[in-house]
Scaffold this motif. Structure first.
Motif, PDB file in Angstrom:
ATOM      1  N   GLN A  10       4.602  -7.293   0.880  1.00 22.06           N
ATOM      2  CA  GLN A  10       3.865  -6.040   1.023  1.00 22.06           C
ATOM      3  C   GLN A  10       2.472  -6.152   0.403  1.00 22.06           C
ATOM      4  O   GLN A  10       1.473  -5.658   0.939  1.00 22.06           O
ATOM      5  N   GLU A  11       2.402  -6.861  -0.748  1.00 20.67           N
ATOM      6  CA  GLU A  11       1.092  -7.001  -1.420  1.00 20.67           C
ATOM      7  C   GLU A  11       0.160  -7.806  -0.544  1.00 20.67           C
ATOM      8  O   GLU A  11      -1.044  -7.504  -0.406  1.00 20.67           O
ATOM      9  N   LEU A  60      -0.482   3.531   1.967  1.00 20.48           N
ATOM     10  CA  LEU A  60       0.948   3.226   1.909  1.00 20.48           C
ATOM     11  C   LEU A  60       1.680   3.796   3.119  1.00 20.48           C
ATOM     12  O   LEU A  60       2.629   3.190   3.628  1.00 20.48           O
ATOM     13  N   ILE A  71       7.898   2.313  -2.725  1.00 25.19           N
ATOM     14  CA  ILE A  71       6.646   1.594  -2.944  1.00 25.19           C
ATOM     15  C   ILE A  71       5.675   2.564  -3.573  1.00 25.19           C
ATOM     16  O   ILE A  71       5.423   3.662  -3.042  1.00 25.19           O
ATOM     17  N   ILE A 104       1.842   2.914  -5.955  1.00 27.77           N
ATOM     18  CA  ILE A 104       0.632   2.305  -6.535  1.00 27.77           C
ATOM     19  C   ILE A 104       0.379   3.052  -7.825  1.00 27.77           C
ATOM     20  O   ILE A 104       0.333   4.287  -7.855  1.00 27.77           O
ATOM     21  N   LEU A 118      -2.664  -5.322  -7.427  1.00 24.91           N
ATOM     22  CA  LEU A 118      -3.033  -5.125  -6.023  1.00 24.91           C
ATOM     23  C   LEU A 118      -4.523  -5.443  -5.847  1.00 24.91           C
ATOM     24  O   LEU A 118      -5.402  -4.648  -6.237  1.00 24.91           O
ATOM     25  N   ARG A 133      -1.762  -1.570  -9.676  1.00 24.70           N
ATOM     26  CA  ARG A 133      -0.668  -2.463  -9.319  1.00 24.70           C
ATOM     27  C   ARG A 133       0.189  -1.833  -8.229  1.00 24.70           C
ATOM     28  O   ARG A 133       0.263  -0.600  -8.105  1.00 24.70           O
ATOM     29  N   LEU A 134       0.810  -2.719  -7.506  1.00 22.26           N
ATOM     30  CA  LEU A 134       1.770  -2.307  -6.480  1.00 22.26           C
ATOM     31  C   LEU A 134       3.182  -2.533  -7.043  1.00 22.26           C
ATOM     32  O   LEU A 134       3.515  -3.645  -7.454  1.00 22.26           O
TER      33      LEU A 134
END
Length: 768
Positions: A54-55, A187, A201, A203, A230, A238-239
């Motif tokens: 995903q990142e 997202l 998910i 952020i 991220l 960050r994710l």
């Protein structure tokens, strides 16, 4: 198998099932833990892979958007792109990148600034002045590359990231292109559904604050989570992906709980079973001990035990019964009448008892006396008691017989009977009357033949109460002893009584009365004879003292004559001196009283009368005797040394004690007839010793040999040539009559020392 080996084997048999069950439970628990660990590792690894994918997807999407914005900026920088073309180009970009919500072109010439959408120009103008956007522009200018601003909050509560792309012309920064990216839209449009179904998910910033989130399920989050920086967003953004708690894990947990509960129940059941088995084992052990104790008691009993069923078959015998008849249990059990231990001559008697027990079922409560036979043929007597044999349900299953060997008991009874007859023969042969009476009621419990004859009683007259001859109050500690007089039969009895315990345990008086009438008469005759001897002795002593007494009386008579002559001469004078005459008459009266005292002393001494105990001072008795002996003492030149103590008043016969002192002092004076004048000393001393008065008469004569001392108090024994040998015998009788003692011993300075004691008695004690 030894006891120790049996215990070890039993212990292992108990431990093996427990160990197997414990290992089984440990394996189940280990398997579940391992399964959960593998599942957790698999889920964690899948989560990490999804986060990385995903990142990467987001990073490529942002990189693509950034490249498209860069192309747009270069176009704007090189061409004067009209606003409509700018709006079209940006709208195209926004259609491909829904997360792009605004685009702002900031050239050096402010008139050429472009905003998309046009309706948000004011907002974008204000936003470009914010600290976050300025920070992004600063970083872009310094790095000469696109840079993102820190997250900033929009009016609709949506967090935004502004990317600032610098553009240079001829090496000089002349413009910025700002693109605003919505994190929520990012997202929403770029997180695939299959990831959103498995993970939440989000952020978040550097402090962990959620800036945007994407989730498809409203499920509870699990502990599985993973976060990555991220790029190319601002530092610290960050994710994070957090796995939902799978529904299947709850069932698994339920299964684990069920397995655990079953394991606990199994352990509890095993523990309860163990307790039950321990209780059962303890009960069995107690039962074995009780059985062992019961068997030991049965084997140690001296009485025989024999059980038989309702048909008369022997079903049980104990060891004592086997020893009694000399047969083993194997030989006896199962036997029925006639029994092998029945003697032929007693067979009918034994059968009669069997019929009484088995047929009539009315055994005697007092038992039966039978004669049995041992295996050796020896006969012995037994006492048999029968009682119903009741089982655990209360039903009679037979008869239980207990047997006692009474052969020795019968022999002892016969011996005891013979002993009792001998005892009664001895008691009936006694001259004394023996009786036993109850201490409380006075009931006569036992008498011998002499008692019944003496008091005219027969055995049919019993029970009667005995009237005590002696007073029982106060009760003495060790019995009572005394004499009594029977007025009816004119007999005198000596009674002895002791308190003892009768055969039935009650306290009784044991009394022995002896007829002492003849003894008392003999004693009276002896006493009268002794009194006559005493009187004769005093007459003899007075006869021997006649010359001395004449000299003693001559002195006061001569003085009276002289005083009378003097009075007559004074009266013949013309003027008589009355004072001198009065003095002469008083002197005459004193001498007359002195002569009278001498005569009264002689009369009292020789007078024969019954003993009379009167109170007197012992010192006065000594003075009276020394007065009677005064003439002899002066004639023989004997000096008297008196060592008298302060003594209490005593109850004695005055004449008798004076006779004792007279004889002892007279013997002492005669014993010192050949002693030198300087040693002629008669010592008389008295002192109190406890409850007695002790008097010693010492001389310095020739003394006595041991043989003479032993025979000195015997009648008609004398050391003097003309003595009768009755003086000291009479003296000892007088002292013993007063409950004292008289003895002789050597004087330390030579000669003899006669000592006698007299108890100190009051008038009350003397009358008793």
């Amino acid at each position: 198998m030894s006891q120790k080996t049996w215990r070890i084997r039993t212990r292992w048999l108990w431990a093996m099932p427990n160990m197997v069950i414990m290992l089984f439970l440990a394996s189940i628990i280990g398997f579940v833990v391992l399964l959960r660990t593998n599942e957790s590792m698999t889920r964690q690894e899948g989560l990490i892979e999804d986060v990385l994918w995903q990142e990467q997807a987001l990073r490529l999407q942002l990189q693509g958007l950034q490249n498209q914005l860069t192309d747009l900026g270069r176009t704007l920088s090189s061409e004067d792109l009209p606003p409509s073309a700018f709006q079209a180009r940006v709208q195209f970009l926004q259609n491909e990148n829904p997360e792009l919500i605004t685009v702002t072109w900031l050239p050096e010439d402010a008139l050429k600034e472009r905003y998309y959408p046009q309706s948000a120009t004011a907002i974008q103008s204000v936003r470009t002045q914010s600290t976050e956007v300025k920070e992004a522009m600063r970083r872009a200018r310094l790095s000469a590359h696109a840079a993102y601003s820190p997250p900033l909050l929009a009016e609709n509560k949506d967090y935004l990231e502004v990317v600032a792309i610098p553009f240079y012309k001829s090496g000089h920064l002349n413009s910025y292109l700002l693109g605003t990216v919505s994190l929520r839209q990012l997202l929403k449009h770029h997180v695939p559904w299959w990831i959103a179904r498995k993970h939440q998910i989000t952020i978040e910033d550097i402090s962990g604050k959620v800036l945007a989130a994407r989730f498809e399920q409203h499920l509870q989050n699990s502990d599985f989570t993973h976060a990555l920086d991220l790029d190319p967003f601002y530092d610290g953004v960050r994710l994070r992906a957090t796995s939902y708690q799978a529904s299947s894990s709850q069932w698994q947990n339920i299964m684990i709980v069920v397995v655990g509960a079953l394991a606990i129940i199994m352990l509890w059941s095993l523990w309860a079973l163990r307790l039950h088995m321990k209780e059962r084992k303890a009960t069995e052990q107690a039962l074995r001990q009780e059985m062992g104790m019961r068997r030991a008691m049965e084997d140690s009993m001296v009485s025989g035990m024999r059980a038989m069923d309702m048909e008369g078959n022997i079903i049980y015998v104990n060891k004592a019964f086997c020893n009694m008849v000399g047969l083993s249990a194997k030989e006896l059990i199962g036997h029925r009448a006639p029994m092998p231990y029945w003697p032929a001559e007693e067979s009918e008697a034994c059968r009669a008892v069997y019929r009484d027990v088995l047929i009539n079922k009315t055994p005697s409560k007092t038992g039966y006396t039978l004669r049995f036979m041992r295996k050796s043929g020896e006969r012995f007597d037994v006492r048999v008691y029968y009682s119903p044999l009741i089982d655990g349900s209360g039903k009679q299953t037979g008869w239980m017989g207990s047997l006692y060997d009474i052969t020795e008991l019968k022999r002892e009874r016969e011996a005891l009977k013979a002993s009792h007859e001998r005892f009664m023969t001895v008691l009936n042969g006694l001259d004394s009357a023996v009786s036993v009476s109850d201490k409380e009621s006075g009931e006569l419990l036992f008498t011998n033949q002499n008692f019944r004859t003496r008091f005219a009683l027969t055995e049919n007259d019993l029970p009667v109460c005995v009237i005590p001859m002696l007073s029982r109050d106060p009760l003495p500690e060790d019995g009572l002893e005394g004499e009594c007089w029977d007025e009816q039969k004119m007999h005198c009895y000596h009674l002895q009584r002791r308190e003892t315990v009768w055969v039935d345990g009650r306290k009784v008086w044991l009394e022995i009365s002896t007829d002492i009438t003849d003894t008392r008469k003999a004693t009276d005759r002896e006493r009268e004879q002794t009194e006559r001897l005493q009187h004769s002795s005093r007459l003899i002593s007075m006869g021997e003292m006649a010359s001395s007494l004449a000299h003693e009386l001559n002195q006061p008579l001569a003085a009276i004559s002289s005083y009378s002559t003097g009075c007559q001469n004074l009266l013949d004078q013309p003027t008589p001196n009355l004072s001198l005459i009065k003095q002469a008459i008083e002197k005459t009266a004193q001498q007359a009283q002195r002569a009278g005292q001498i005569i009264r002393g002689i009369r009292d001494f020789v007078q024969r009368k019954a003993p009379q105990l009167v109170p007197c001072q012992f010192d006065q008795l000594i003075e009276n005797v020394l007065t009677l002996q005064g003439a002899d003492l002066r004639h023989t030149g004997v000096k008297v040394k008196k060592q008298l103590s302060d003594l209490p008043e005593i109850q004695v016969d005055k004449v008798m004690i004076e006779q004792v002192l007279f004889n002892l002092t007279r013997n002492a004076v005669e014993a010192m007839s050949n002693t030198s004048a300087d040693k002629k000393v008669l010592t008389i001393s008295t002192q109190k010793k406890g409850t007695f008065i002790e008097c010693q008469v010492k001389d310095h004569g020739c003394g006595l040999s041991e043989t003479q001392k032993q025979q000195l108090f015997m009648p008609f024994y004398s050391t003097k040539q003309q003595g009768l040998g009755m003086g000291l015998n009479i003296c000892r009788s007088i002292i013993e009559h007063h409950h004292g003692q008289l003895w002789v011993e050597d004087n330390e300075g030579g000669g003899c020392c006669f000592t006698f004691t007299i108890p100190i008695t009051t008038s009350q004690n003397a009358s008793n």
